[in-house]
Design a protein around this motif. Structure first.
Motif, mmCIF file in Angstrom:
data_model
loop_
_atom_site.group_PDB
_atom_site.id
_atom_site.type_symbol
_atom_site.label_atom_id
_atom_site.label_comp_id
_atom_site.label_asym_id
_atom_site.label_seq_id
_atom_site.Cartn_x
_atom_site.Cartn_y
_atom_site.Cartn_z
ATOM 1 N N ILE A 158 -7.369 5.164 -4.780
ATOM 2 C CA ILE A 158 -8.296 4.466 -5.663
ATOM 3 C C ILE A 158 -8.511 3.077 -5.080
ATOM 4 O O ILE A 158 -7.610 2.486 -4.495
ATOM 5 C CB ILE A 158 -7.738 4.387 -7.103
ATOM 6 C CG1 ILE A 158 -7.529 5.790 -7.639
ATOM 7 C CG2 ILE A 158 -8.647 3.581 -8.007
ATOM 8 C CD1 ILE A 158 -6.806 5.826 -8.976
ATOM 9 N N ARG A 182 3.578 5.995 -7.019
ATOM 10 C CA ARG A 182 2.463 6.387 -7.891
ATOM 11 C C ARG A 182 2.234 5.382 -9.016
ATOM 12 O O ARG A 182 1.930 5.744 -10.147
ATOM 13 C CB ARG A 182 2.678 7.792 -8.439
ATOM 14 C CG ARG A 182 2.697 8.822 -7.357
ATOM 15 C CD ARG A 182 2.765 10.196 -7.908
ATOM 16 N NE ARG A 182 2.665 11.128 -6.790
ATOM 17 C CZ ARG A 182 3.414 12.184 -6.674
ATOM 18 N NH1 ARG A 182 4.299 12.490 -7.594
ATOM 19 N NH2 ARG A 182 3.274 12.980 -5.633
ATOM 20 N N ARG A 183 2.398 4.105 -8.654
ATOM 21 C CA ARG A 183 2.151 2.998 -9.578
ATOM 22 C C ARG A 183 1.526 1.854 -8.789
ATOM 23 O O ARG A 183 1.648 1.788 -7.576
ATOM 24 C CB ARG A 183 3.466 2.523 -10.202
ATOM 25 C CG ARG A 183 4.041 3.502 -11.207
ATOM 26 C CD ARG A 183 5.218 2.905 -11.944
ATOM 27 N NE ARG A 183 6.381 2.646 -11.114
ATOM 28 C CZ ARG A 183 7.238 3.577 -10.693
ATOM 29 N NH1 ARG A 183 7.062 4.824 -11.021
ATOM 30 N NH2 ARG A 183 8.279 3.257 -9.974
ATOM 31 N N GLU A 184 0.894 0.963 -9.506
ATOM 32 C CA GLU A 184 0.289 -0.176 -8.837
ATOM 33 C C GLU A 184 1.344 -1.077 -8.218
ATOM 34 O O GLU A 184 2.389 -1.327 -8.823
ATOM 35 C CB GLU A 184 -0.547 -0.993 -9.829
ATOM 36 C CG GLU A 184 -1.805 -0.314 -10.268
ATOM 37 C CD GLU A 184 -2.651 -1.177 -11.177
ATOM 38 O OE1 GLU A 184 -2.196 -2.278 -11.579
ATOM 39 O OE2 GLU A 184 -3.774 -0.766 -11.480
ATOM 40 N N SER A 211 -8.572 -0.548 -4.011
ATOM 41 C CA SER A 211 -7.635 -1.661 -4.174
ATOM 42 C C SER A 211 -8.411 -2.965 -4.103
ATOM 43 O O SER A 211 -9.608 -2.981 -3.846
ATOM 44 C CB SER A 211 -6.577 -1.620 -3.072
ATOM 45 O OG SER A 211 -5.796 -0.448 -3.190
ATOM 46 N N THR A 212 -7.714 -4.069 -4.306
ATOM 47 C CA THR A 212 -8.347 -5.384 -4.219
ATOM 48 C C THR A 212 -8.622 -5.714 -2.766
ATOM 49 O O THR A 212 -7.723 -5.656 -1.935
ATOM 50 C CB THR A 212 -7.426 -6.466 -4.816
ATOM 51 O OG1 THR A 212 -7.072 -6.106 -6.132
ATOM 52 C CG2 THR A 212 -8.095 -7.815 -4.811
ATOM 53 N N THR A 253 -4.045 -6.158 -5.708
ATOM 54 C CA THR A 253 -3.476 -4.978 -6.354
ATOM 55 C C THR A 253 -3.766 -3.755 -5.505
ATOM 56 O O THR A 253 -4.914 -3.509 -5.117
ATOM 57 C CB THR A 253 -4.072 -4.790 -7.763
ATOM 58 O OG1 THR A 253 -3.815 -5.975 -8.515
ATOM 59 C CG2 THR A 253 -3.454 -3.611 -8.466
ATOM 60 N N ARG A 308 0.834 -1.208 0.000
ATOM 61 C CA ARG A 308 0.000 0.000 0.000
ATOM 62 C C ARG A 308 0.868 1.258 0.000
ATOM 63 O O ARG A 308 0.622 2.218 -0.737
ATOM 64 C CB ARG A 308 -0.912 -0.036 1.230
ATOM 65 C CG ARG A 308 -1.927 1.047 1.265
ATOM 66 C CD ARG A 308 -2.925 0.756 2.400
ATOM 67 N NE ARG A 308 -3.968 1.744 2.387
ATOM 68 C CZ ARG A 308 -4.043 2.754 3.255
ATOM 69 N NH1 ARG A 308 -3.149 2.881 4.208
ATOM 70 N NH2 ARG A 308 -5.031 3.614 3.170
ATOM 71 N N ARG A 363 -3.498 0.357 -5.460
ATOM 72 C CA ARG A 363 -3.412 1.456 -6.419
ATOM 73 C C ARG A 363 -3.091 2.755 -5.696
ATOM 74 O O ARG A 363 -3.486 2.945 -4.541
ATOM 75 C CB ARG A 363 -4.724 1.567 -7.184
ATOM 76 C CG ARG A 363 -4.985 0.327 -8.020
ATOM 77 C CD ARG A 363 -6.284 0.386 -8.789
ATOM 78 N NE ARG A 363 -6.455 -0.814 -9.582
ATOM 79 C CZ ARG A 363 -7.059 -1.909 -9.159
ATOM 80 N NH1 ARG A 363 -7.564 -1.960 -7.954
ATOM 81 N NH2 ARG A 363 -7.157 -2.959 -9.943
ATOM 82 N N PRO A 364 -2.421 3.672 -6.394
ATOM 83 C CA PRO A 364 -2.104 4.965 -5.769
ATOM 84 C C PRO A 364 -3.333 5.870 -5.700
ATOM 85 O O PRO A 364 -4.361 5.598 -6.312
ATOM 86 C CB PRO A 364 -1.046 5.540 -6.699
ATOM 87 C CG PRO A 364 -1.330 4.916 -8.023
ATOM 88 C CD PRO A 364 -1.875 3.550 -7.730
ATOM 89 N N ALA A 411 2.681 1.773 -3.411
ATOM 90 C CA ALA A 411 1.772 2.292 -4.439
ATOM 91 C C ALA A 411 1.632 3.804 -4.310
ATOM 92 O O ALA A 411 1.627 4.528 -5.313
ATOM 93 C CB ALA A 411 0.407 1.618 -4.329
ATOM 94 N N HIS A 412 1.544 4.295 -3.088
ATOM 95 C CA HIS A 412 1.421 5.738 -2.875
ATOM 96 C C HIS A 412 2.724 6.474 -3.178
ATOM 97 O O HIS A 412 2.709 7.518 -3.825
ATOM 98 C CB HIS A 412 0.985 6.031 -1.439
ATOM 99 C CG HIS A 412 -0.428 5.650 -1.162
ATOM 100 N ND1 HIS A 412 -1.505 6.313 -1.704
ATOM 101 C CD2 HIS A 412 -0.949 4.659 -0.411
ATOM 102 C CE1 HIS A 412 -2.626 5.763 -1.293
ATOM 103 N NE2 HIS A 412 -2.320 4.736 -0.514
#
Length: 181
Positions: free
Chosen positions: A135, A66-68, A137-138, A129, A59, A131-132, A62-63
């Motif tokens: 958004i 700035r990518r998954e 996430s799974t 997954t 987590r 996400r940044p 991702a932040h």
């Protein structure tokens, strides 16, 4: 004089040794099950904490990048296995900056963790997954089981925001079902 010296020497008799061995045997018999339970509990805690750490790190990565970031099961070749077989452990991978926007997605492995012997890891998702930019996430659940079955099991629940939490409730039907297989 020699006989006086020899008669003053004392040692253990066979009876003393047998009593000492019996006491050691009783102490081991009473203490070994408790020690085994403690070792199993510590191994389960360590495996659960390692998984939660990997989820928090995914987590965070991702932040920051700035990518998954993806947590996936380890495949036979040490790459992601999208079949959902978590028995070999997990990988934390992030897409490389150079491949953003291209058709070929190159990735960089940040973490590789193996499951401990005797601990089974199951999940209701093939990959997770993160996400940044907050958004979705799974979300999903991991179940960790050992030879104690549901009584020693743990569940790690990942929220849609990507936040993991741990549950240790052996009464849950889902935990019992996951630890039966």
């Amino acid at each position: 004089k020699r006989q006086d010296f020899m008669s003053s020497q004392r040692g253990f008799t066979v009876l003393d040794l047998l009593i000492a061995l019996a006491v050691v045997g009783v102490v081991l018999t009473l203490g070994l099950p408790g020690l085994t339970a403690m070792v199993l509990e510590n191994r389960m805690n360590a495996q659960t904490n390692g998984l939660v750490h990997a989820l928090h790190r995914a987590r965070q990565e991702a932040h920051i990048r700035r990518r998954e970031a993806v947590i996936c099961p380890v495949g036979r070749q040490g790459h992601c296995d999208i079949t959902g077989d978590w028995s070999r452990g997990w990988l934390l991978i992030v897409q490389d900056a150079a491949s953003v926007g291209s058709r070929k997605k190159a990735s960089h492995t940040l973490m590789h963790a193996e499951t401990f012997d005797g601990i089974r890891l199951h999940s209701n998702r093939n990959t997770f997954t993160f996400r940044p930019f907050e958004i979705r996430s799974t979300n999903g659940t991991f179940w960790l089981c050992d030879r104690r079955g549901a009584n020693g099991a743990r569940a790690v629940v990942v929220s849609p925001a990507g936040r993991p939490r741990t549950i240790a409730d052996p009464r849950s039907a889902r935990v019992r079902r996951a630890c039966r297989s």
